[in-house]
Design a protein around this motif. Structure first.
Motif, mmCIF file in Angstrom:
data_model
loop_
_atom_site.group_PDB
_atom_site.id
_atom_site.type_symbol
_atom_site.label_atom_id
_atom_site.label_comp_id
_atom_site.label_asym_id
_atom_site.label_seq_id
_atom_site.Cartn_x
_atom_site.Cartn_y
_atom_site.Cartn_z
ATOM 1 N N VAL A 42 44.651 36.038 48.278
ATOM 2 C CA VAL A 42 45.703 37.002 48.589
ATOM 3 C C VAL A 42 45.151 38.030 49.572
ATOM 4 O O VAL A 42 43.939 38.185 49.712
ATOM 5 N N ASP A 43 46.041 38.740 50.225
ATOM 6 C CA ASP A 43 45.612 39.780 51.161
ATOM 7 C C ASP A 43 45.162 41.027 50.413
ATOM 8 O O ASP A 43 44.232 41.709 50.829
ATOM 9 N N ALA A 44 45.847 41.347 49.315
ATOM 10 C CA ALA A 44 45.488 42.503 48.485
ATOM 11 C C ALA A 44 45.654 42.113 47.021
ATOM 12 O O ALA A 44 46.676 41.551 46.635
ATOM 13 N N TYR A 45 44.644 42.388 46.218
ATOM 14 C CA TYR A 45 44.676 42.062 44.795
ATOM 15 C C TYR A 45 45.558 43.051 44.040
ATOM 16 O O TYR A 45 45.859 44.140 44.550
ATOM 17 N N PRO A 46 45.953 42.695 42.800
ATOM 18 C CA PRO A 46 46.689 43.657 41.990
ATOM 19 C C PRO A 46 45.859 44.931 41.855
ATOM 20 O O PRO A 46 44.629 44.893 41.946
ATOM 21 N N SER A 47 46.547 46.039 41.627
ATOM 22 C CA SER A 47 45.825 47.299 41.633
ATOM 23 C C SER A 47 46.483 48.315 40.707
ATOM 24 O O SER A 47 47.660 48.200 40.366
ATOM 25 N N PHE A 48 45.688 49.289 40.310
ATOM 26 C CA PHE A 48 46.175 50.462 39.586
ATOM 27 C C PHE A 48 46.130 51.645 40.553
ATOM 28 O O PHE A 48 45.433 51.604 41.569
ATOM 29 N N SER A 49 46.838 52.725 40.225
ATOM 30 C CA SER A 49 46.844 53.892 41.117
ATOM 31 C C SER A 49 45.446 54.489 41.259
ATOM 32 O O SER A 49 45.139 55.090 42.287
ATOM 33 N N GLU A 50 44.580 54.319 40.262
ATOM 34 C CA GLU A 50 43.214 54.851 40.350
ATOM 35 C C GLU A 50 42.404 54.155 41.445
ATOM 36 O O GLU A 50 41.384 54.675 41.888
ATOM 37 N N CYS A 51 42.835 52.976 41.861
ATOM 38 C CA CYS A 51 42.096 52.195 42.856
ATOM 39 C C CYS A 51 42.615 52.418 44.277
ATOM 40 O O CYS A 51 42.175 51.732 45.204
ATOM 41 N N ASP A 52 43.536 53.352 44.473
ATOM 42 C CA ASP A 52 44.119 53.574 45.798
ATOM 43 C C ASP A 52 43.094 54.047 46.826
ATOM 44 O O ASP A 52 43.202 53.734 48.008
ATOM 45 N N SER A 53 42.085 54.794 46.384
ATOM 46 C CA SER A 53 41.104 55.340 47.325
ATOM 47 C C SER A 53 40.079 54.305 47.781
ATOM 48 O O SER A 53 39.354 54.532 48.738
ATOM 49 N N VAL A 54 40.029 53.160 47.106
ATOM 50 C CA VAL A 54 39.058 52.120 47.450
ATOM 51 C C VAL A 54 39.541 51.391 48.705
ATOM 52 O O VAL A 54 40.720 51.072 48.829
ATOM 53 N N GLU A 55 38.613 51.127 49.621
ATOM 54 C CA GLU A 55 38.987 50.572 50.918
ATOM 55 C C GLU A 55 38.946 49.046 50.989
ATOM 56 O O GLU A 55 39.903 48.423 51.411
ATOM 57 N N THR A 56 37.835 48.425 50.607
ATOM 58 C CA THR A 56 37.679 46.988 50.845
ATOM 59 C C THR A 56 38.377 46.165 49.777
ATOM 60 O O THR A 56 38.597 46.620 48.655
ATOM 61 N N LYS A 57 38.683 44.941 50.151
ATOM 62 C CA LYS A 57 39.404 44.014 49.262
ATOM 63 C C LYS A 57 38.595 43.696 48.002
ATOM 64 O O LYS A 57 39.133 43.727 46.895
ATOM 65 N N THR A 58 37.313 43.414 48.159
ATOM 66 C CA THR A 58 36.486 43.072 46.993
ATOM 67 C C THR A 58 36.277 44.269 46.083
ATOM 68 O O THR A 58 36.238 44.115 44.856
ATOM 69 N N LYS A 60 38.459 46.684 45.692
ATOM 70 C CA LYS A 60 39.737 46.883 44.987
ATOM 71 C C LYS A 60 39.847 45.923 43.810
ATOM 72 O O LYS A 60 40.323 46.292 42.738
ATOM 73 N N LYS A 61 39.403 44.679 44.015
ATOM 74 C CA LYS A 61 39.429 43.705 42.924
ATOM 75 C C LYS A 61 38.521 44.172 41.796
ATOM 76 O O LYS A 61 38.903 44.141 40.626
ATOM 77 N N SER A 62 37.327 44.623 42.134
ATOM 78 C CA SER A 62 36.390 45.122 41.119
ATOM 79 C C SER A 62 36.955 46.333 40.398
ATOM 80 O O SER A 62 36.822 46.451 39.176
ATOM 81 N N CYS A 63 37.575 47.225 41.142
ATOM 82 C CA CYS A 63 38.175 48.416 40.536
ATOM 83 C C CYS A 63 39.265 48.021 39.549
ATOM 84 O O CYS A 63 39.328 48.541 38.434
ATOM 85 N N PHE A 64 40.129 47.083 39.945
ATOM 86 C CA PHE A 64 41.200 46.621 39.061
ATOM 87 C C PHE A 64 40.623 46.038 37.776
ATOM 88 O O PHE A 64 41.066 46.375 36.672
ATOM 89 N N GLU A 65 39.629 45.167 37.907
ATOM 90 C CA GLU A 65 39.024 44.546 36.730
ATOM 91 C C GLU A 65 38.316 45.577 35.860
ATOM 92 O O GLU A 65 38.397 45.512 34.627
ATOM 93 N N ASN A 66 37.646 46.546 36.477
ATOM 94 C CA ASN A 66 36.948 47.582 35.697
ATOM 95 C C ASN A 66 37.915 48.472 34.937
ATOM 96 O O ASN A 66 37.681 48.798 33.772
ATOM 97 N N VAL A 67 39.007 48.864 35.585
ATOM 98 C CA VAL A 67 40.003 49.717 34.910
ATOM 99 C C VAL A 67 40.625 48.957 33.739
ATOM 100 O O VAL A 67 40.778 49.499 32.643
ATOM 101 N N LEU A 68 40.959 47.699 33.953
ATOM 102 C CA LEU A 68 41.564 46.891 32.893
ATOM 103 C C LEU A 68 40.590 46.687 31.733
ATOM 104 O O LEU A 68 40.958 46.855 30.566
#
Length: 158
Positions: A42-58, A60-68
């Protein structure tokens, strides 16, 4: 002279093929474009609002998984889970995020010892997901798409 006329006639008959324009239909273009798609990315992985400040695709994916993961872990920490034996297990959770951002637990691979010691573990996992903050769905070429992923959760209760 006769040979030159024959040569020019043959040349003219053959050269007409160079002026034919190949017509392509919109279906053919769509079919070719769909074959070049990488459907597993995908171009952009699922995300939470806490991950908005993260720039790169990988990231953002890590941020999403960490928050979850952190959300599920904190929820399980708040619950009063009583066991007769120590439980140390890695649970593999399979999730599905819809085009609208609905996150659902589709499967949980849980060891039989963990199921025996914590029979309500699946109910607790489902309950933890009900309290998640809003999820922004993944996008592919500007369109929101559904995604599936797996996440390991470590259970360590003594």
């Amino acid at each position: 002279m006769k040979q030159i006329c024959v040569f020019l006639s043959v040349l003219m008959l053959c050269s007409c093929e160079y002026f034919n324009v190949k017509k392509t239909s919109s279906e053919a273009i769509l079919k070719e474009e769909l074959q070049t798609f990488n459907w597993n990315d995908v171009d952009a992985y699922p995300s939470f609002s806490e991950c908005d400040s993260v720039e790169t695709k990988t990231d953002k994916k890590s941020c999403f998984e960490n928050v979850l993961t952190l959300h599920i872990w904190e929820f399980l920490q708040r619950e009063k889970i009583v066991v007769t034996k120590d439980v140390s297990d890695t649970i593999i959770l399979s999730f599905r995020v819809s085009e609208t951002g609905d996150l659902k637990l589709s499967n949980a691979k849980i060891d039989s010892v963990t199921r025996r010691e914590i029979p309500e573990i699946e109910k607790l996992l489902y309950k933890s997901l009900e309290q998640l903050p809003p999820v922004f769905p993944a996008t592919k070429r500007g369109q929101q798409v559904k995604t599936e992923f797996q996440l390991p959760i470590i259970i360590d209760i003594q």
